[in-house]
Design an enzyme around this catalytic site. Structure first.
Site, PDB file in Angstrom:
ATOM      1  N   LYS A 121     -28.214 -28.327  90.261  1.00 12.20           N
ATOM      2  CA  LYS A 121     -28.581 -28.707  88.910  1.00 12.20           C
ATOM      3  C   LYS A 121     -28.779 -27.446  88.281  1.00 12.20           C
ATOM      4  O   LYS A 121     -28.445 -27.148  87.084  1.00 12.20           O
ATOM      5  CB  LYS A 121     -29.889 -29.375  88.777  1.00 12.20           C
ATOM      6  CG  LYS A 121     -29.482 -31.005  88.852  1.00 12.20           C
ATOM      7  CD  LYS A 121     -30.799 -31.793  88.614  1.00 12.20           C
ATOM      8  CE  LYS A 121     -30.564 -33.218  88.496  1.00 12.20           C
ATOM      9  NZ  LYS A 121     -31.569 -34.169  88.058  1.00 12.20           N
ATOM     10  N   LYS A 125     -19.542 -42.316  91.781  1.00  7.02           N
ATOM     11  CA  LYS A 125     -20.408 -43.176  91.620  1.00  7.02           C
ATOM     12  C   LYS A 125     -20.692 -43.188  89.971  1.00  7.02           C
ATOM     13  O   LYS A 125     -20.794 -42.264  89.193  1.00  7.02           O
ATOM     14  CB  LYS A 125     -21.796 -43.010  92.470  1.00  7.02           C
ATOM     15  CG  LYS A 125     -22.730 -42.136  92.028  1.00  7.02           C
ATOM     16  CD  LYS A 125     -24.044 -41.929  92.726  1.00  7.02           C
ATOM     17  CE  LYS A 125     -25.040 -41.251  91.955  1.00  7.02           C
ATOM     18  NZ  LYS A 125     -25.850 -41.789  91.135  1.00  7.02           N
ATOM     19  N   LYS A 164     -25.021 -41.828  84.570  1.00  5.76           N
ATOM     20  CA  LYS A 164     -25.280 -41.720  83.219  1.00  5.76           C
ATOM     21  C   LYS A 164     -24.772 -40.301  82.704  1.00  5.76           C
ATOM     22  O   LYS A 164     -24.358 -39.947  81.581  1.00  5.76           O
ATOM     23  CB  LYS A 164     -26.896 -41.822  82.730  1.00  5.76           C
ATOM     24  CG  LYS A 164     -27.665 -40.968  83.440  1.00  5.76           C
ATOM     25  CD  LYS A 164     -29.220 -40.718  82.951  1.00  5.76           C
ATOM     26  CE  LYS A 164     -30.051 -39.776  83.732  1.00  5.76           C
ATOM     27  NZ  LYS A 164     -30.517 -40.449  84.977  1.00  5.76           N
TER      28      LYS A 164
HETATM   29  P1  ATP Z   1     -27.824 -38.686  87.240  1.00  2.00           P
HETATM   30  O1  ATP Z   1     -26.526 -38.701  86.882  1.00  2.00           O
HETATM   31  O2  ATP Z   1     -28.765 -37.919  86.172  1.00  2.00           O
HETATM   32  O3  ATP Z   1     -28.120 -38.386  88.624  1.00  2.00           O
HETATM   33  P2  ATP Z   1     -27.837 -41.490  87.568  1.00  2.00           P
HETATM   34  O4  ATP Z   1     -27.189 -42.013  86.760  1.00  2.00           O
HETATM   35  O5  ATP Z   1     -27.391 -41.197  88.912  1.00  2.00           O
HETATM   36  O6  ATP Z   1     -28.263 -40.066  87.077  1.00  2.00           O
HETATM   37  P3  ATP Z   1     -30.477 -41.772  88.729  1.00  2.00           P
HETATM   38  O7  ATP Z   1     -31.576 -41.617  87.697  1.00  2.00           O
HETATM   39  O8  ATP Z   1     -30.456 -40.283  89.482  1.00  2.00           O
HETATM   40  O9  ATP Z   1     -29.335 -42.265  87.908  1.00  2.00           O
HETATM   41  O10 ATP Z   1     -30.863 -42.976  89.737  1.00  2.00           O
HETATM   42  C1  ATP Z   1     -31.784 -43.725  89.451  1.00  2.00           C
HETATM   43  C2  ATP Z   1     -31.756 -44.708  90.628  1.00  2.00           C
HETATM   44  O11 ATP Z   1     -30.529 -45.390  90.502  1.00  2.00           O
HETATM   45  C3  ATP Z   1     -31.598 -44.054  92.306  1.00  2.00           C
HETATM   46  O12 ATP Z   1     -32.516 -45.063  92.948  1.00  2.00           O
HETATM   47  C4  ATP Z   1     -30.116 -43.992  92.455  1.00  2.00           C
HETATM   48  O13 ATP Z   1     -30.017 -44.195  93.835  1.00  2.00           O
HETATM   49  C5  ATP Z   1     -29.745 -45.267  92.040  1.00  2.00           C
HETATM   50  N1  ATP Z   1     -28.424 -45.329  91.373  1.00  2.00           N
HETATM   51  C6  ATP Z   1     -27.848 -44.491  90.332  1.00  2.00           C
HETATM   52  N2  ATP Z   1     -26.618 -44.532  90.277  1.00  2.00           N
HETATM   53  C7  ATP Z   1     -26.102 -45.638  91.182  1.00  2.00           C
HETATM   54  C8  ATP Z   1     -24.918 -46.082  91.495  1.00  2.00           C
HETATM   55  N3  ATP Z   1     -23.827 -46.004  90.979  1.00  2.00           N
HETATM   56  N4  ATP Z   1     -24.919 -47.150  92.375  1.00  2.00           N
HETATM   57  C9  ATP Z   1     -26.098 -47.448  93.079  1.00  2.00           C
HETATM   58  N5  ATP Z   1     -27.267 -47.089  92.847  1.00  2.00           N
HETATM   59  C10 ATP Z   1     -27.248 -46.077  91.990  1.00  2.00           C
HETATM   60 MG    MG Z   2     -28.573 -39.298  90.329  1.00  2.83          MG
END
Ligand code: ATP
Ligand code: MG
Length: 332
Positions: free
Chosen positions: A112, A195, A198
């Site tokens: 990050k 994956k 956001k």
């Molecule tokens: P960032 O891109 O900022 O990392 P993110 O979209 O990955 O954000 P997080 O806030 O990191 O979302 O994740 C919150 C929860 O959702 C965590 O437990 C993470 O493992 C789960 N999660 C996030 N994206 C996925 C995905 N594509 N599939 C399954 N689980 C997910």
């Molecule tokens: Mg994440």
């Protein structure tokens, strides 16, 4: 019941389908077998630049979404991190037990801060793992559901708990990673080898739970597939089709095998229409529930207050023990 703690950051206006199918759905199921504590880490959310108005709104919207999907405030303590001051208090002590080099080896910080540039990355981002350790250790949680990306932080948490206990006397439970049964991993609709996230490259690949259902249905119908015709679960050769099958399966409760059978001889268009329908059936009532909860913000704040009181009852005991063992005078 063994205690489980988990959090989800209020860093977007809506949770996305990956958050739900990969994490939050499990939160709902865990309530039967575990003593569940769920929190909204608003303090973690300010480790990167943020807008105060958006943060406040996102915290209540996060609660509304959790309630709408079935997190039950009777069975689970649901709270905002900043409303339990013990998190910050224990985090400081853990920071003093963490080596600078040890913290510098955290790969999430390296990734990050490399993205933001070291001058923009805050010290809060650097000490994020110690705040996360405090989150967990305050509640003497036995299990913590973690994705691959949080594994190193959980290792640090275990090390810090052991270190504290060895130096100052046993006060902290050493938590174990909770391997969630079969939580799905959801991929980006436009780039089905990465994956869904956001912070992904294109909004067209991301399904937000609170988006207009028509927009989400369109995104499903424009999902990237492959040049074959066969509808078959094969993530290596057919990541796009496999992703749609998983989304459809988890939302509809039909197994992948059932879906393969159902779509035998049919085209990708059929799979997409069906998956878009299944998604619509899921998000339309969900969105209505969320809107309903958001109509009464005072009630949401009251619920967070109750959650914080429940959390503080546990956290304050741990902190008092830690303060005592580390040599602080007990606050009067
Ligand atoms: P960032 O891109 O900022 O990392 P993110 O979209 O990955 O954000 P997080 O806030 O990191 O979302 O994740 C919150 C929860 O959702 C965590 O437990 C993470 O493992 C789960 N999660 C996030 N994206 C996925 C995905 N594509 N599939 C399954 N689980 C997910
Ligand atoms: Mg994440």
């Amino acid at each position: 019941k063994p205690r489980v703690l988990s959090g989800i950051q209020p860093t977007a206006d809506s949770f996305h389908l990956g958050n739900y199918l990969g994490a939050l759905k499990t939160w709902v199921d865990m309530q039967d077998e575990y003593d569940t504590l769920y929190f909204i880490p608003d303090m973690h959310a300010i480790t990167v630049q943020h807008d105060p108005v958006a943060l406040r709104a996102r915290t209540t919207t996060a609660l509304a979404q959790l309630l709408a999907i079935g997190v039950d405030p009777e069975r689970s303590a649901i709270f905002a991190q900043s409303q339990v001051p013990e998190h910050a208090q224990l985090a400081w002590i853990l920071m003093c037990l963490t080596g600078f080099g040890e913290a510098s080896r955290m790969t999430q910080f390296k990734d990050k801060s490399a993205k933001q540039g070291t001058d923009h990355a805050s010290v809060g981002l650097f000490t994020y793992p110690m705040l996360m350790s405090a989150d967990i250790l305050l509640y003497q949680a036995e299990y913590v559901p973690v994705g691959e990306d949080q594994r190193q932080h959980l290792e640090l948490t275990r090390d810090l708990a052991q270190r504290f206990n060895t130096r100052f006397g046993a006060a902290l439970t050493v938590p174990k990673a909770f391997i969630t049964k079969e939580s799905a991993k959801i991929y980006d609709l436009q780039d089905p080898t990465s994956k869904m996230s956001k912070s992904g490259p294109s909004p067209a690949g991301l399904i937000n739970l609170l988006d207009d259902p028509k927009v989400s249905a369109k995104k499903i119908k424009s999902a990237v597939t492959d040049a074959e015709r066969e509808i078959r679960y094969d993530p290596a050769a057919k990541p796009g089709v496999s992703n749609l099958l998983v989304i459809n399966s988890v939302l509809s409760g039909r197994s992948i095998a059932e879906l393969e059978q159902h779509f035998a001889g049919k085209g990708y268009g059929d799979l997409k229409v069906d998956t878009a329908d299944v998604l619509t059936e899921f998000v339309v009532p969900l969105k209505a529930k969320v809107d309903n909860f958001l109509d009464d913000r005072a009630e949401l704040e009251r619920m967070l207050d109750i959650g914080a009181q429940r959390a503080r009852a546990i956290a304050s005991e741990t902190l008092a023990d830690v303060y005592d063992k580390i040599g602080f005078l007990q606050p009067k």
